[in-house]
Each structure stands twice: as structure tokens, then as C-alpha cells.
Write an enzyme that holds these catalytic residues in place. Structure first.
Site, PDB file in Angstrom:
ATOM      1  N   HIS A   1      39.780  34.462  33.853  1.00  0.00           N
ATOM      2  CA  HIS A   1      41.036  33.647  34.081  1.00  0.00           C
ATOM      3  C   HIS A   1      42.141  34.889  34.393  1.00  0.00           C
ATOM      4  O   HIS A   1      42.454  35.169  33.210  1.00  0.00           O
ATOM      5  CB  HIS A   1      41.170  32.642  33.181  1.00  0.00           C
ATOM      6  CG  HIS A   1      42.214  31.756  33.091  1.00  0.00           C
ATOM      7  ND1 HIS A   1      42.555  30.539  32.436  1.00  0.00           N
ATOM      8  CD2 HIS A   1      43.094  31.704  34.192  1.00  0.00           C
ATOM      9  CE1 HIS A   1      43.593  29.956  32.687  1.00  0.00           C
ATOM     10  NE2 HIS A   1      43.955  30.522  33.828  1.00  0.00           N
TER      11      HIS A   1
ATOM     12  N   HIS B   1      44.143  44.996  46.248  1.00  0.00           N
ATOM     13  CA  HIS B   1      42.893  45.356  46.890  1.00  0.00           C
ATOM     14  C   HIS B   1      42.194  46.031  46.121  1.00  0.00           C
ATOM     15  O   HIS B   1      42.340  46.704  45.177  1.00  0.00           O
ATOM     16  CB  HIS B   1      43.168  46.492  48.111  1.00  0.00           C
ATOM     17  CG  HIS B   1      43.931  47.930  47.440  1.00  0.00           C
ATOM     18  ND1 HIS B   1      43.122  48.758  47.158  1.00  0.00           N
ATOM     19  CD2 HIS B   1      45.308  48.218  47.121  1.00  0.00           C
ATOM     20  CE1 HIS B   1      44.015  49.788  46.577  1.00  0.00           C
ATOM     21  NE2 HIS B   1      45.072  49.467  46.653  1.00  0.00           N
TER      22      HIS B   1
END
Length: 211
Positions: free
Chosen positions: A147, A138
Site C-alpha cells: 500500500h 520508472h
């Protein structure tokens, strides 16, 4: 005119193979690759139609969707921005097995690969990769062109800067911050803050300047 779900892909290497299959799983039809490889050669049945210099012509012919399948973060982002300037739509591709929270915000040209999980209120910048089985908890922020490699994990409220490479199996403790263009090595554990333009390896990950 091209079909609504026809897609040109930049790249013809290993990452392009992954993106071709991801695109198909997400309901797109890859019809051409832009790469210096010989015109007419194929990757998973998709032909090379020229290098990325042919992109303006393809757009004029009515092909309006493209995706950049290059592993190098800075190059993927730079070419993606150029294609968007031409006018191409840069779809985000999400594998059907991935889980993406409805409160997450995803930019353009992002690859979300099989079994990845993106939780509540996450923000992901354009042209990022959330690779196979990566977990983004979250309130994390992932910068443009970053990446997250396979099976990497970010705890809640972690920030990855632009073009960060977060290696295979790497872990970031909640509230950690990783500066732009830093590389976190495979299996590294980030605790706290890592400056930009570093290489960080180990448990905990120790930064050193990139060569």
C-alpha cells in the site's frame, strides 16, 4: 446472470467507501458488499448481502467479478487470493484522473486512486493500493498486497516488498529497497535498504523491529 460490469466488494468501512466511488468512476457497478455488518445495511447506496462466506454462492449465481476493499494488507491479499481461487475475476480499478504508463504492468485487484502517477516499466503486484496522488517513478517494483499511501513518492528503481505499508507523504530515494511487511511511517524518507518486518520512521527513516 449478472451484468458484465457488476461488481461485489468485500468490506463496508471507510476504504470500501473509497472503492465504491472508484469503481463507479472506472465504469463498474457495485451491487453488493460482503461484510459482517447487518444484511441490508448500505454504504453509499450499496447493500450488504452477507459476509465473505456467501462468495461461492454468488459465483454460482453468475456474479463473476469481485474486489477486496480492506485496508489491512495481509487480509486484503489473503481474501483476494481465496476469491480468485473460487473463480472470481479480480479487476484492477484505475481512476480516470490517474496517469498510468502503457509500459507499466499491473496485476489483479489493484486500486489506483485519483491523481496517482505510475511511470514507465513499473511492476505492481496483485491486490496493491496506489493511493491518492502517490507517485511511482520508472522501473519501480511494488509487491503484492503493498500500500502506497496518499502523496507518497518512490524515486526510480525502488523496490517495495510484499505487504509493505508506505505511509502518507513518505519518500524513497532511487534504488532503495524496502523488505516485505515493513511499515514506513508518515513523512519518512527511505535512503538505501530497510529490512523486512520492520517499522521505519524519521528522516532518514531508521528501522526498528515490529512489536
Amino acid at each position: 446472470m449478472s451484468g458484465n460490469f457488476d461488481l461485489h466488494i468485500v468490506g463496508a468501512g471507510g476504504h470500501a467507501k473509497v472503492i465504491i466511488e472508484l469503481a463507479r468512476a472506472a465504469g463498474w457497478n457495485p451491487i453488493g458488499l460482503l461484510d459482517p455488518a447487518p444484511v441490508g445495511s448500505t454504504v453509499l447506496g450499496v447493500p450488504v448481502v452477507g459476509d465473505d462466506s456467501v462468495a461461492p454462492q454468488l459465483f454460482e449465481e453468475g456474479h463473476t467479478a469481485a474486489f477486496v476493499a480492506l485496508g489491512r494488507n495481509d487480509l486484503r491479499r489473503r481474501i483476494g487470493l481465496r476469491l480468485r481461487t473460487i473463480g472470481f475475476r479480480m479487476p484492477t480499478l484505475v481512476h480516470p484522473s490517474a496517469v498510468v504508463s502503457p509500459s507499466a504492468t499491473l496485476g489483479d485487484g489493484i486500486a489506483v486512486l485519483p491523481q496517482a502517477v505510475i511511470h514507465s516499466c513499473v511492476q505492481i503486484g496483485d491486490f496493491a493500493i496506489v493511493n491518492t496522488a502517490a507517485v511511482v517513478e520508472h522501473d519501480c517494483v511494488i509487491g503484492a498486497g503493498a500500500h502506497m499511501a496518499p502523496r507518497s513518492v518512490m524515486g526510480g528503481n525502488v523496490t517495495l516488498g510484499e505487504e509493505v505499508f508506505f505511509g502518507i507523504g513518505a519518500v524513497a530515494r532511487p534504488l532503495s529497497v524496502i523488505g516485505a511487511r515493513t511499515i514506513v511511517g508518515a513523512g519518512g524518507v527511505v535512503v538505501g535498504e530497510i529490512p523486512g518486518d520492520m517499522v521505519a520512521i524519521g528522516v532518514p527513516a531508521r528501522p526498528r523491529a515490529r512489536q
